[in-house]
Scaffold this active site. Structure first.
Site, PDB file in Angstrom:
ATOM      1  N   ASP A 109       9.132  25.344 -10.405  1.00  0.00           N
ATOM      2  CA  ASP A 109       7.959  25.058  -9.577  1.00  0.00           C
ATOM      3  C   ASP A 109       6.813  24.560 -10.460  1.00  0.00           C
ATOM      4  OD1 ASP A 109       5.649  25.367  -7.904  1.00  0.00           O
ATOM      5  OD2 ASP A 109       6.684  26.920  -6.763  1.00  0.00           O
ATOM      6  N   THR A 119      -1.404   9.050  -2.287  1.00  0.00           N
ATOM      7  CA  THR A 119      -1.102   8.314  -1.061  1.00  0.00           C
ATOM      8  C   THR A 119      -2.347   7.668  -0.466  1.00  0.00           C
ATOM      9  OG1 THR A 119      -0.438   8.670   1.248  1.00  0.00           O
ATOM     10  CG2 THR A 119      -1.344  10.560   0.113  1.00  0.00           C
ATOM     11  N   ASP A 120      -2.141   6.616   0.306  1.00  0.00           N
ATOM     12  CA  ASP A 120      -3.271   5.983   1.011  1.00  0.00           C
ATOM     13  C   ASP A 120      -3.810   6.873   2.134  1.00  0.00           C
ATOM     14  OD1 ASP A 120      -1.149   5.716   2.807  1.00  0.00           O
ATOM     15  OD2 ASP A 120      -1.348   3.547   3.049  1.00  0.00           O
ATOM     16  N   GLU A 121      -3.044   7.910   2.502  1.00  0.00           N
ATOM     17  CA  GLU A 121      -3.479   8.766   3.617  1.00  0.00           C
ATOM     18  C   GLU A 121      -4.737   9.548   3.288  1.00  0.00           C
ATOM     19  OE1 GLU A 121      -0.547  11.039   5.606  1.00  0.00           O
ATOM     20  OE2 GLU A 121       1.004   9.544   5.292  1.00  0.00           O
ATOM     21  N   TYR A 144      -1.235  17.725   5.221  1.00  0.00           N
ATOM     22  CA  TYR A 144      -0.620  17.003   4.095  1.00  0.00           C
ATOM     23  C   TYR A 144      -1.646  16.146   3.375  1.00  0.00           C
ATOM     24  CZ  TYR A 144       1.603  13.122   1.684  1.00  0.00           C
ATOM     25  OH  TYR A 144       1.911  12.171   0.741  1.00  0.00           O
ATOM     26  N   LYS A 202      -3.299  16.385  -0.446  1.00  0.00           N
ATOM     27  CA  LYS A 202      -3.176  15.289  -1.427  1.00  0.00           C
ATOM     28  C   LYS A 202      -4.566  14.829  -1.877  1.00  0.00           C
ATOM     29  CE  LYS A 202      -0.060  13.434  -2.833  1.00  0.00           C
ATOM     30  NZ  LYS A 202       0.819  13.722  -4.010  1.00  0.00           N
ATOM     31  N   ASN A 260       3.073   3.384   2.590  1.00  0.00           N
ATOM     32  CA  ASN A 260       4.383   3.929   2.983  1.00  0.00           C
ATOM     33  C   ASN A 260       5.549   3.258   2.259  1.00  0.00           C
ATOM     34  OD1 ASN A 260       2.619   4.790   5.264  1.00  0.00           O
ATOM     35  ND2 ASN A 260       4.569   5.518   6.090  1.00  0.00           N
ATOM     36  N   LYS A 318      12.076  11.079   7.562  1.00  0.00           N
ATOM     37  CA  LYS A 318      11.050  10.033   7.588  1.00  0.00           C
ATOM     38  C   LYS A 318      11.454   8.904   8.533  1.00  0.00           C
ATOM     39  CE  LYS A 318       8.505  12.142   4.413  1.00  0.00           C
ATOM     40  NZ  LYS A 318       9.182  12.652   3.305  1.00  0.00           N
ATOM     41  N   ASN A 350       4.943   0.662  14.359  1.00  0.00           N
ATOM     42  CA  ASN A 350       6.174   1.468  14.390  1.00  0.00           C
ATOM     43  C   ASN A 350       7.198   0.931  15.389  1.00  0.00           C
ATOM     44  OD1 ASN A 350       5.046   3.156  12.509  1.00  0.00           O
ATOM     45  ND2 ASN A 350       4.343   4.663  14.017  1.00  0.00           N
ATOM     46  N   HIS A 397      -2.356  11.984  14.944  1.00  0.00           N
ATOM     47  CA  HIS A 397      -1.606  10.842  14.388  1.00  0.00           C
ATOM     48  C   HIS A 397      -2.521   9.719  13.881  1.00  0.00           C
ATOM     49  CE1 HIS A 397       2.161   8.127  15.240  1.00  0.00           C
ATOM     50  NE2 HIS A 397       1.807   8.120  13.963  1.00  0.00           N
TER      51      HIS A 397
HETATM   52  P1  NAD Z   1       9.943  13.842  -1.384  1.00  0.00           P
HETATM   53  O1  NAD Z   1       9.579  14.905  -0.407  1.00  0.00           O
HETATM   54  O2  NAD Z   1      11.115  12.970  -1.133  1.00  0.00           O
HETATM   55  O3  NAD Z   1      10.148  14.499  -2.828  1.00  0.00           O
HETATM   56  C1  NAD Z   1       9.311  15.495  -3.330  1.00  0.00           C
HETATM   57  C2  NAD Z   1      10.024  16.176  -4.495  1.00  0.00           C
HETATM   58  O4  NAD Z   1       9.145  17.187  -5.023  1.00  0.00           O
HETATM   59  C3  NAD Z   1      11.318  16.902  -4.080  1.00  0.00           C
HETATM   60  O5  NAD Z   1      12.334  16.624  -5.004  1.00  0.00           O
HETATM   61  C4  NAD Z   1      10.939  18.379  -4.102  1.00  0.00           C
HETATM   62  O6  NAD Z   1      12.020  19.228  -4.421  1.00  0.00           O
HETATM   63  C5  NAD Z   1       9.890  18.383  -5.202  1.00  0.00           C
HETATM   64  N1  NAD Z   1       8.973  19.518  -5.103  1.00  0.00           N
HETATM   65  C6  NAD Z   1       8.351  19.974  -3.991  1.00  0.00           C
HETATM   66  N2  NAD Z   1       7.607  21.049  -4.291  1.00  0.00           N
HETATM   67  C7  NAD Z   1       7.728  21.242  -5.634  1.00  0.00           C
HETATM   68  C8  NAD Z   1       7.189  22.187  -6.542  1.00  0.00           C
HETATM   69  N3  NAD Z   1       6.338  23.147  -6.143  1.00  0.00           N
HETATM   70  N4  NAD Z   1       7.525  22.093  -7.847  1.00  0.00           N
HETATM   71  C9  NAD Z   1       8.391  21.134  -8.273  1.00  0.00           C
HETATM   72  N5  NAD Z   1       8.950  20.225  -7.459  1.00  0.00           N
HETATM   73  C10 NAD Z   1       8.610  20.280  -6.143  1.00  0.00           C
HETATM   74  O7  NAD Z   1       8.615  12.986  -1.548  1.00  0.00           O
HETATM   75  P2  NAD Z   1       8.434  11.430  -1.913  1.00  0.00           P
HETATM   76  O8  NAD Z   1       8.402  10.652  -0.672  1.00  0.00           O
HETATM   77  O9  NAD Z   1       9.375  11.067  -3.006  1.00  0.00           O
HETATM   78  O10 NAD Z   1       6.942  11.466  -2.489  1.00  0.00           O
HETATM   79  C11 NAD Z   1       6.709  11.632  -3.884  1.00  0.00           C
HETATM   80  C12 NAD Z   1       5.211  11.546  -4.134  1.00  0.00           C
HETATM   81  O11 NAD Z   1       4.725  10.284  -3.694  1.00  0.00           O
HETATM   82  C13 NAD Z   1       4.394  12.597  -3.370  1.00  0.00           C
HETATM   83  O12 NAD Z   1       3.349  13.018  -4.210  1.00  0.00           O
HETATM   84  C14 NAD Z   1       3.840  11.840  -2.185  1.00  0.00           C
HETATM   85  O13 NAD Z   1       2.622  12.409  -1.768  1.00  0.00           O
HETATM   86  C15 NAD Z   1       3.648  10.466  -2.784  1.00  0.00           C
HETATM   87  N6  NAD Z   1       3.690   9.338  -1.844  1.00  0.00           N
HETATM   88  C16 NAD Z   1       4.743   9.178  -0.991  1.00  0.00           C
HETATM   89  C17 NAD Z   1       4.792   8.056  -0.169  1.00  0.00           C
HETATM   90  C18 NAD Z   1       5.952   7.815   0.782  1.00  0.00           C
HETATM   91  O14 NAD Z   1       5.899   6.872   1.561  1.00  0.00           O
HETATM   92  N7  NAD Z   1       7.021   8.584   0.714  1.00  0.00           N
HETATM   93  C19 NAD Z   1       3.747   7.118  -0.195  1.00  0.00           C
HETATM   94  C20 NAD Z   1       2.676   7.314  -1.073  1.00  0.00           C
HETATM   95  C21 NAD Z   1       2.667   8.427  -1.903  1.00  0.00           C
HETATM   96  O1  TDX Z   2      10.734   9.801  14.249  1.00  0.00           O
HETATM   97  C1  TDX Z   2       9.645   9.308  13.958  1.00  0.00           C
HETATM   98  N1  TDX Z   2       9.042   8.466  14.844  1.00  0.00           N
HETATM   99  C2  TDX Z   2       7.819   7.900  14.602  1.00  0.00           C
HETATM  100  O2  TDX Z   2       7.305   7.153  15.441  1.00  0.00           O
HETATM  101  C3  TDX Z   2       8.990   9.576  12.700  1.00  0.00           C
HETATM  102  C4  TDX Z   2       9.630  10.489  11.708  1.00  0.00           C
HETATM  103  C5  TDX Z   2       7.778   8.975  12.469  1.00  0.00           C
HETATM  104  N2  TDX Z   2       7.205   8.175  13.393  1.00  0.00           N
HETATM  105  C6  TDX Z   2       5.934   7.496  13.075  1.00  0.00           C
HETATM  106  C7  TDX Z   2       4.835   8.355  12.489  1.00  0.00           C
HETATM  107  C8  TDX Z   2       4.118   7.383  11.583  1.00  0.00           C
HETATM  108  O3  TDX Z   2       3.192   6.609  12.318  1.00  0.00           O
HETATM  109  O4  TDX Z   2       6.258   6.544  12.067  1.00  0.00           O
HETATM  110  C9  TDX Z   2       5.225   6.441  11.082  1.00  0.00           C
HETATM  111  C10 TDX Z   2       5.783   6.819   9.723  1.00  0.00           C
HETATM  112  O5  TDX Z   2       6.067   8.214   9.759  1.00  0.00           O
HETATM  113  P1  TDX Z   2       6.594   8.996   8.462  1.00  0.00           P
HETATM  114  O6  TDX Z   2       7.835   8.340   7.974  1.00  0.00           O
HETATM  115  O7  TDX Z   2       6.632  10.443   8.800  1.00  0.00           O
HETATM  116  O8  TDX Z   2       5.461   8.658   7.390  1.00  0.00           O
HETATM  117  P2  TDX Z   2       3.864   8.883   7.362  1.00  0.00           P
HETATM  118  O9  TDX Z   2       3.457  10.051   8.176  1.00  0.00           O
HETATM  119  O10 TDX Z   2       3.206   7.563   7.637  1.00  0.00           O
HETATM  120  O11 TDX Z   2       3.670   9.287   5.800  1.00  0.00           O
HETATM  121  C11 TDX Z   2       4.454   8.615   4.781  1.00  0.00           C
HETATM  122  O12 TDX Z   2       3.660   7.675   4.098  1.00  0.00           O
HETATM  123  C12 TDX Z   2       2.619   8.148   3.304  1.00  0.00           C
HETATM  124  C13 TDX Z   2       5.009   9.633   3.803  1.00  0.00           C
HETATM  125  O13 TDX Z   2       5.798  10.597   4.492  1.00  0.00           O
HETATM  126  C14 TDX Z   2       3.903  10.311   3.031  1.00  0.00           C
HETATM  127  O14 TDX Z   2       4.448  11.183   2.041  1.00  0.00           O
HETATM  128  C15 TDX Z   2       3.074   9.234   2.360  1.00  0.00           C
HETATM  129  O15 TDX Z   2       1.965   9.829   1.734  1.00  0.00           O
END
Ligand code: NAD
Ligand code: TDX
Length: 333
Positions: A57, A120-122, A147, A151, A176, A186, A246, A273
């Site tokens: 962790d 993240t941009d969020e 979330y 962040k 995203n 996702k 979406n 949302h």
């Molecule tokens: P993910 O959920 O797929 O992966 C997260 C990883 O972190 C997992 O392997 C999990 O086991 C690990 N983890 C969680 N808690 C932990 C802890 N306490 N200690 C050690 N490891 C831990 O997430 P992702 O989509 O790969 O996102 C990675 C990073 O990028 C995050 O910081 C997220 O906020 C950021 N991000 C994601 C997106 C997106 O679209 N997915 C976009 C912008 C930024």
């Molecule tokens: O089943 C679905 N139907 C739907 O309409 C799901 C899972 C999502 N959605 C919508 C919600 C959002 O508007 O689609 C969009 C994308 O959803 P997610 O994949 O959950 O992503 P989002 O909430 O936009 O956040 C993602 O991008 C920014 C990542 O999960 C974050 O980790 C990152 O920071």
């Protein structure tokens, strides 16, 4: 260069590990990952011999401190990452995203190891659909969900440690991501695997919400660009001009998979949302010379569909559990 990749077994972190191994023979990688539900142990199996993997962790100071001391750079991908989960139980988001980042920062401060923090941009909240503005590095933080609030808090901690303690850190805020190894909770992998398992895709609310899609390989190229050439203490936004609503994403998936484009359901909207995200990545492009390679979203989506079609052994074990959990909160409209 010895690099500690936290969260390196998750979606973006694992893609980062794999692409770094393929392109940077001078980099030694240690992955520190808690292997939560979000990490699929199979993802790193093919490269396990080329890296060191530590299960643990980022909030465990006794584990983190010697690891940080033994590396030149920490790239912090570790996070609880799913908005929907943060609405049912925010506690792990506070623990990992806030306390975990704080724990890393204290070790980084002690050992003067460099840090790149992935965000993240969020953190900027959302935009109206017709707003001509996009997010820039100067946009005020205004997060909506547990979330994105955690962040945002983690970014502010990094900024404070830069200013108050002089640590060497950069931050990136990306839009995203899509691509291989993304968890089926996702949007894009959920709908692809729904179609593959004969389930109708699910679109929240009216489906008009816009996300700014970037291929995970472009995100990770940008991260290395910032590590190589970014100015310490600075924030860079990462985006590839990929705004799509979406409903269109789901229609494109259905079309590319040979289904009628109306074969989806509208379901209960996500509380709070965010309506639209949009990134202006001018700074990264002009100051650091980064450009995205995957600029055709439909073609990137087609490759991603192929990946999920060819890797059912990777996602099938968790698919039914994810859908069962969604079914508890989402009703068809
Ligand atoms: P993910 O959920 O797929 O992966 C997260 C990883 O972190 C997992 O392997 C999990 O086991 C690990 N983890 C969680 N808690 C932990 C802890 N306490 N200690 C050690 N490891 C831990 O997430 P992702 O989509 O790969 O996102 C990675 C990073 O990028 C995050 O910081 C997220 O906020 C950021 N991000 C994601 C997106 C997106 O679209 N997915 C976009 C912008 C930024
Ligand atoms: O089943 C679905 N139907 C739907 O309409 C799901 C899972 C999502 N959605 C919508 C919600 C959002 O508007 O689609 C969009 C994308 O959803 P997610 O994949 O959950 O992503 P989002 O909430 O936009 O956040 C993602 O991008 C920014 C990542 O999960 C974050 O980790 C990152 O920071």
């Amino acid at each position: 260069m010895r690099v500690l990749v936290t969260g390196g077994a998750g979606f973006i972190g694992a893609n980062f590990v794999r692409s770094t191994l393929a392109t940077r023979p001078d980099v030694e990688i240690t992955v520190l990952d808690k292997f939560t539900y979000a990490a699929n142990p199979r993802t790193l199996e093919p490269v396990a011999g080329a890296i060191t993997v530590v299960r643990g962790d980022i909030g465990d100071a006794a584990l983190v401190d010697p690891l940080v001391a033994a590396h030149d750079l920490v790239v912090n991908f570790a996070a609880e990452s799913h908005n929907d989960n943060s609405l049912t139980d925010p506690s792990s988001f506070v623990d990992t995203n806030l306390v975990g980042t704080y724990t890393l920062l204290e070790s980084v401060r002690r050992h003067r190891t460099a840090l790149h923090h992935i965000s993240t941009d969020e953190v900027y909240g959302d935009l109206d659909l017709d707003d001509p503005e996009r997010f820039t590095e100067a946009t005020a933080y205004n997060p909506s969900s547990p979330y994105s609030a955690t962040k945002a808090g983690s970014d502010l901690l990094v900024r404070a440690w830069v200013r108050s303690f002089g640590i060497t850190a950069t931050i990136s805020n990306c839009s995203n991501n899509y691509g291989p190894y993304q968890h089926v909770e996702k949007l894009i992998p959920r709908q692809i695997t729904n179609v593959l398992t004969g389930v109708r895709p699910k679109v929240y609310g009216d489906g008009a919400n816009v996300r700014d899609w970037i291929h995970v390989a472009d995100h990770n190229d940008a991260v290395w660009t910032i590590i190589d050439r970014g100015e310490p203490g600075q924030t860079y936004l990462i985006g590839a001009d990929g705004e799509v609503d979406n409903r269109t994403v789901v229609e494109d998936i259905l079309d590319l998979m040979g289904q009628p484009t109306d074969a989806f359901d509208f379901v209960t909207d996500r509380p709070g949302h965010d309506r639209r995200y949009a990134i202006d990545s001018t700074r990264l492009r002009t100051e650091l010379g980064w450009t995205p390679r995957f600029t055709d979203f439909r073609s990137g989506l087609a490759d991603t569909i192929d990946w999920y079609r060819n890797h059912s052994d990777w996602w099938e074990p968790v698919k039914s559990g994810v859908e069962a959990s969604y079914a508890k909160t989402q009703q068809t409209l």
